[in-house]
Motif scaffolding. Structure first.
Motif, PDB file in Angstrom:
ATOM      1  N   LYS A 105      46.289 132.564 -55.528  1.00  0.00           N
ATOM      2  CA  LYS A 105      46.614 132.723 -54.114  1.00  0.00           C
ATOM      3  C   LYS A 105      45.388 133.313 -53.449  1.00  0.00           C
ATOM      4  O   LYS A 105      44.965 134.426 -53.787  1.00  0.00           O
ATOM      5  N   GLN A 106      44.782 132.578 -52.536  1.00  0.00           N
ATOM      6  CA  GLN A 106      43.573 133.058 -51.875  1.00  0.00           C
ATOM      7  C   GLN A 106      43.916 133.967 -50.696  1.00  0.00           C
ATOM      8  O   GLN A 106      44.984 133.872 -50.108  1.00  0.00           O
ATOM      9  N   ARG A 107      42.984 134.849 -50.394  1.00  0.00           N
ATOM     10  CA  ARG A 107      43.174 135.721 -49.240  1.00  0.00           C
ATOM     11  C   ARG A 107      43.116 134.908 -47.950  1.00  0.00           C
ATOM     12  O   ARG A 107      42.317 133.985 -47.837  1.00  0.00           O
ATOM     13  N   ARG A 108      43.940 135.282 -46.995  1.00  0.00           N
ATOM     14  CA  ARG A 108      43.961 134.591 -45.711  1.00  0.00           C
ATOM     15  C   ARG A 108      43.358 135.483 -44.635  1.00  0.00           C
ATOM     16  O   ARG A 108      43.934 136.522 -44.274  1.00  0.00           O
ATOM     17  N   PRO A 109      42.219 135.121 -44.093  1.00  0.00           N
ATOM     18  CA  PRO A 109      41.597 135.954 -43.053  1.00  0.00           C
ATOM     19  C   PRO A 109      42.377 135.888 -41.751  1.00  0.00           C
ATOM     20  O   PRO A 109      42.948 134.847 -41.400  1.00  0.00           O
ATOM     21  N   ILE A 110      42.412 137.008 -41.040  1.00  0.00           N
ATOM     22  CA  ILE A 110      43.071 137.032 -39.731  1.00  0.00           C
ATOM     23  C   ILE A 110      42.063 137.289 -38.618  1.00  0.00           C
ATOM     24  O   ILE A 110      42.379 137.117 -37.440  1.00  0.00           O
ATOM     25  N   ALA A 111      40.840 137.714 -38.989  1.00  0.00           N
ATOM     26  CA  ALA A 111      39.811 137.984 -37.977  1.00  0.00           C
ATOM     27  C   ALA A 111      38.437 137.933 -38.629  1.00  0.00           C
ATOM     28  O   ALA A 111      38.287 138.183 -39.826  1.00  0.00           O
TER      29      ALA A 111
END
Length: 246
Positions: A105-111
């Motif tokens: 599960k890859q990290r999901r950037p928000i900014a």
């Protein structure tokens, strides 16, 4: 006698099953890893590629494929993959037929944060993620934040923005100034939103939404240079070449 015979039969059965288990386990341990499979959680195949993950599956300075199953340290491999800054969670296991599977599960950037001389992404947990040559996330560009408390506040702000389909698409950049006030840059117009400090956030977005509902319909949105929602119960707008209130 019957009890003794039954007891002996039970002991023999246990011994046979133990032998069978040991024999099967021994054969299985001598088998080699015949293949590796990398699976990404649906929608997350962005920063990492399959070949990049394969390069993390190294043990004893060798790729794990063709190594005996008995020497494969699954915990070590899982820790190695999890240490990658793009990975939020990883699971590594061997199947009975000798396939090493890695679920990621890859990290999901928000900014995307511009902080002095560095640029990086942050996810919803505030974890910093380096930029990638493989993928560029479409997230708001943020400046003026850097320490943990500011990032924590930013995450809350972006969470509220992202929960509204209109604002999620419209707000493309966030700047925090020396007075700890936020300015938003928008996608569709030649104006900025003066949001102010991180207080009465829900009320401010409701005022902003009500303003948009009117200004987009009558077309007056094109006249404004700044839309200010800092003040209580009003939206103050600065027009191009003149000042006015809405």
């Amino acid at each position: 006698m019957k009890k003794i015979a039954a007891y002996i039969s039970f002991i023999l059965l246990i011994a046979f099953l133990s032998f069978l288990y040991g024999f099967t386990s021994n054969r299985n341990n001598h088998k080699k890893v015949k293949n590796t499979v990398v699976e990404f959680e649906e929608g997350d195949n962005n920063f990492l590629t399959h070949s990049m993950v394969d390069k993390m599956l190294i043990q004893n300075q060798k790729f794990v494929e063709n190594q005996p199953k008995r020497v494969v340290d699954l915990h070590f491999l899982e820790t190695n993959v999890s240490a990658n800054p793009y990975v939020e969670k990883a699971t590594v296991f061997l199947t009975i037929d000798g396939v090493l599977k890695t679920l990621i599960k890859q990290r999901r950037p928000i900014a995307r944060v511009v902080d002095k001389d560095s640029i990086y992404y942050v996810d919803k947990y505030g974890v910093k993620i380096p930029l990638s040559a493989n993928f560029s996330a479409r997230v708001p560009l943020v400046s003026g934040v850097g320490n943990a408390e500011e990032i924590k506040e930013l995450i809350q702000l972006i969470h509220i923005i992202s929960s509204d389909d209109f604002f999620k698409k419209e707000i493309i950049a966030i700047e925090k100034n020396a007075q700890n006030e936020y300015m938003f840059t928008v996608r569709t117009g030649d104006y900025q939103i003066a949001f102010g400090k991180f207080e009465e956030v829900t009320v401010k977005f409701k005022k902003l939404k009500a303003f948009y509902n009117k200004a987009l319909i009558d077309g007056s949105i094109k006249e404004y240079k700044t839309i200010n929602v800092k003040y209580h119960n009003q939206v103050v707008c600065t027009k191009h070449n003149q000042d006015g209130k809405q």
